[in-house]
Design a protein around this motif. Sequence first.
Motif, PDB file in Angstrom:
ATOM      1  N   ILE A  61       0.810  -1.222   0.000  1.00 28.64           N
ATOM      2  CA  ILE A  61       0.000   0.000   0.000  1.00 28.64           C
ATOM      3  C   ILE A  61       0.841   1.269   0.000  1.00 28.64           C
ATOM      4  CG2 ILE A  61      -1.695   1.339   1.334  1.00 28.64           C
ATOM      5  CD1 ILE A  61      -2.825  -1.097  -0.166  1.00 28.64           C
ATOM      6  N   TYR A  62       1.873   1.305   0.834  1.00 30.01           N
ATOM      7  CA  TYR A  62       2.660   2.540   0.967  1.00 30.01           C
ATOM      8  C   TYR A  62       3.898   2.581   0.079  1.00 30.01           C
ATOM      9  CZ  TYR A  62      -0.299   3.152   5.038  1.00 30.01           C
ATOM     10  OH  TYR A  62      -1.389   3.279   5.865  1.00 30.01           O
ATOM     11  N   GLY A  63       4.374   1.424  -0.355  1.00 33.16           N
ATOM     12  CA  GLY A  63       5.597   1.391  -1.152  1.00 33.16           C
ATOM     13  C   GLY A  63       5.383   1.126  -2.620  1.00 33.16           C
ATOM     14  N   LEU A  64       4.689   0.044  -2.941  1.00 38.00           N
ATOM     15  CA  LEU A  64       4.611  -0.399  -4.333  1.00 38.00           C
ATOM     16  C   LEU A  64       3.461   0.213  -5.132  1.00 38.00           C
ATOM     17  CD1 LEU A  64       5.473  -4.164  -3.758  1.00 38.00           C
ATOM     18  CD2 LEU A  64       7.005  -2.306  -4.458  1.00 38.00           C
ATOM     19  N   MET A  65       2.277   0.256  -4.547  1.00 35.65           N
ATOM     20  CA  MET A  65       1.124   0.769  -5.303  1.00 35.65           C
ATOM     21  C   MET A  65       1.295   2.229  -5.742  1.00 35.65           C
ATOM     22  SD  MET A  65      -1.075  -1.506  -6.145  1.00 35.65           S
ATOM     23  CE  MET A  65      -2.562  -0.600  -6.537  1.00 35.65           C
ATOM     24  N   PRO A  66       1.791   3.118  -4.887  1.00 37.46           N
ATOM     25  CA  PRO A  66       1.989   4.501  -5.372  1.00 37.46           C
ATOM     26  C   PRO A  66       2.942   4.563  -6.571  1.00 37.46           C
ATOM     27  CG  PRO A  66       2.076   4.454  -2.989  1.00 37.46           C
ATOM     28  CD  PRO A  66       2.054   3.030  -3.443  1.00 37.46           C
ATOM     29  N   GLN A  67       3.990   3.731  -6.555  1.00 38.26           N
ATOM     30  CA  GLN A  67       4.927   3.709  -7.680  1.00 38.26           C
ATOM     31  C   GLN A  67       4.249   3.178  -8.943  1.00 38.26           C
ATOM     32  OE1 GLN A  67       7.848   5.219  -7.396  1.00 38.26           O
ATOM     33  NE2 GLN A  67       7.197   5.614  -5.293  1.00 38.26           N
ATOM     34  N   LEU A  68       3.430   2.145  -8.778  1.00 37.80           N
ATOM     35  CA  LEU A  68       2.729   1.581  -9.925  1.00 37.80           C
ATOM     36  C   LEU A  68       1.701   2.570 -10.483  1.00 37.80           C
ATOM     37  CD1 LEU A  68       3.147  -1.022 -11.388  1.00 37.80           C
ATOM     38  CD2 LEU A  68       1.366  -2.062 -10.015  1.00 37.80           C
ATOM     39  N   HIS A  69       1.046   3.337  -9.620  1.00 34.84           N
ATOM     40  CA  HIS A  69       0.107   4.376 -10.083  1.00 34.84           C
ATOM     41  C   HIS A  69       0.862   5.435 -10.889  1.00 34.84           C
ATOM     42  CE1 HIS A  69      -3.845   3.441  -8.450  1.00 34.84           C
ATOM     43  NE2 HIS A  69      -3.249   3.011  -7.340  1.00 34.84           N
ATOM     44  N   LYS A  70       2.041   5.829 -10.430  1.00 37.48           N
ATOM     45  CA  LYS A  70       2.842   6.820 -11.171  1.00 37.48           C
ATOM     46  C   LYS A  70       3.246   6.286 -12.539  1.00 37.48           C
ATOM     47  CE  LYS A  70       4.751   9.071  -7.102  1.00 37.48           C
ATOM     48  NZ  LYS A  70       5.944   9.282  -6.267  1.00 37.48           N
ATOM     49  N   ILE A  71       3.655   5.022 -12.586  1.00 43.09           N
ATOM     50  CA  ILE A  71       4.035   4.403 -13.860  1.00 43.09           C
ATOM     51  C   ILE A  71       2.833   4.367 -14.804  1.00 43.09           C
ATOM     52  CG2 ILE A  71       4.724   2.219 -14.935  1.00 43.09           C
ATOM     53  CD1 ILE A  71       6.464   1.756 -12.375  1.00 43.09           C
ATOM     54  N   ARG A  72       1.667   3.982 -14.274  1.00 41.87           N
ATOM     55  CA  ARG A  72       0.445   3.929 -15.080  1.00 41.87           C
ATOM     56  C   ARG A  72       0.127   5.299 -15.659  1.00 41.87           C
ATOM     57  NH1 ARG A  72      -4.575   5.425 -13.839  1.00 41.87           N
ATOM     58  NH2 ARG A  72      -6.212   4.633 -15.174  1.00 41.87           N
ATOM     59  N   ILE A  73       0.229   6.338 -14.841  1.00 44.72           N
ATOM     60  CA  ILE A  73      -0.060   7.696 -15.316  1.00 44.72           C
ATOM     61  C   ILE A  73       0.931   8.105 -16.397  1.00 44.72           C
ATOM     62  CG2 ILE A  73      -0.014  10.140 -14.627  1.00 44.72           C
ATOM     63  CD1 ILE A  73      -1.281   9.182 -11.939  1.00 44.72           C
ATOM     64  N   ARG A  74       2.220   7.804 -16.191  1.00 45.65           N
ATOM     65  CA  ARG A  74       3.226   8.142 -17.205  1.00 45.65           C
ATOM     66  C   ARG A  74       2.940   7.441 -18.525  1.00 45.65           C
ATOM     67  NH1 ARG A  74       8.171   6.545 -14.497  1.00 45.65           N
ATOM     68  NH2 ARG A  74       7.673   7.385 -12.491  1.00 45.65           N
ATOM     69  N   VAL A  75       2.599   6.162 -18.454  1.00 50.05           N
ATOM     70  CA  VAL A  75       2.328   5.382 -19.659  1.00 50.05           C
ATOM     71  C   VAL A  75       1.103   5.939 -20.381  1.00 50.05           C
ATOM     72  CG1 VAL A  75       1.552   3.127 -20.503  1.00 50.05           C
ATOM     73  CG2 VAL A  75       3.459   3.270 -18.898  1.00 50.05           C
ATOM     74  N   LEU A  76       0.031   6.164 -19.665  1.00 48.37           N
ATOM     75  CA  LEU A  76      -1.196   6.660 -20.286  1.00 48.37           C
ATOM     76  C   LEU A  76      -1.022   8.086 -20.816  1.00 48.37           C
ATOM     77  CD1 LEU A  76      -3.908   5.223 -17.899  1.00 48.37           C
ATOM     78  CD2 LEU A  76      -3.233   4.390 -20.155  1.00 48.37           C
ATOM     79  N   THR A  77      -0.276   8.919 -20.108  1.00 52.76           N
ATOM     80  CA  THR A  77      -0.025  10.293 -20.574  1.00 52.76           C
ATOM     81  C   THR A  77       0.819  10.277 -21.835  1.00 52.76           C
ATOM     82  OG1 THR A  77      -0.159  11.108 -18.295  1.00 52.76           O
ATOM     83  CG2 THR A  77       0.903  12.541 -19.912  1.00 52.76           C
ATOM     84  N   ALA A  78       1.851   9.435 -21.852  1.00 55.64           N
ATOM     85  CA  ALA A  78       2.703   9.338 -23.032  1.00 55.64           C
ATOM     86  C   ALA A  78       1.902   8.824 -24.231  1.00 55.64           C
ATOM     87  CB  ALA A  78       3.877   8.424 -22.744  1.00 55.64           C
ATOM     88  N   ARG A  79       1.017   7.875 -23.978  1.00 57.10           N
ATOM     89  CA  ARG A  79       0.189   7.294 -25.029  1.00 57.10           C
ATOM     90  C   ARG A  79      -0.770   8.346 -25.618  1.00 57.10           C
ATOM     91  NH1 ARG A  79      -2.381   1.639 -23.444  1.00 57.10           N
ATOM     92  NH2 ARG A  79      -0.261   0.838 -23.399  1.00 57.10           N
ATOM     93  N   SER A  80      -1.347   9.172 -24.737  1.00 56.13           N
ATOM     94  CA  SER A  80      -2.309  10.173 -25.222  1.00 56.13           C
ATOM     95  C   SER A  80      -1.612  11.330 -25.927  1.00 56.13           C
ATOM     96  CB  SER A  80      -3.177  10.690 -24.076  1.00 56.13           C
ATOM     97  OG  SER A  80      -2.402  11.455 -23.186  1.00 56.13           O
ATOM     98  N   ASN A  81      -0.338  11.534 -25.641  1.00 51.91           N
ATOM     99  CA  ASN A  81       0.414  12.618 -26.285  1.00 51.91           C
ATOM    100  C   ASN A  81       1.032  12.195 -27.610  1.00 51.91           C
ATOM    101  OD1 ASN A  81      -0.146  14.431 -24.260  1.00 51.91           O
ATOM    102  ND2 ASN A  81       1.723  14.006 -23.130  1.00 51.91           N
TER     103      ASN A  81
END
Length: 82
Positions: A61-81
């Motif tokens: 919850i405090y270590g891995l999921m926040p990092q995975l959420h950031k990766i997901r946002i980066r991937v989706l943002t890069a894809r939409s751009n």
Amino acid sequence: MSDKNIRPVGPPTKHQLALMIWLCVFPTLALLNLTLASWLGPMSPLLRTFVLATIAVPIVIYGLMPQLHKIRIRVLTARSNS
């Protein structure tokens, strides 16, 4: 491209969240089981599960999921751009 053209990424779908949780939980539990095998071995299955969950949940919850959420946002943002 300006920031005005970037749409915010929404929350993950149920399927995305399930995959993200699995990607965090399985390796964490596998690593903990391998690392603590000799210490966990004599414990009853219920106590072993309690110990593993007590260690794994904060890591996920405090270590891995926040990092995975950031990766997901980066991937989706890069894809939409693109």
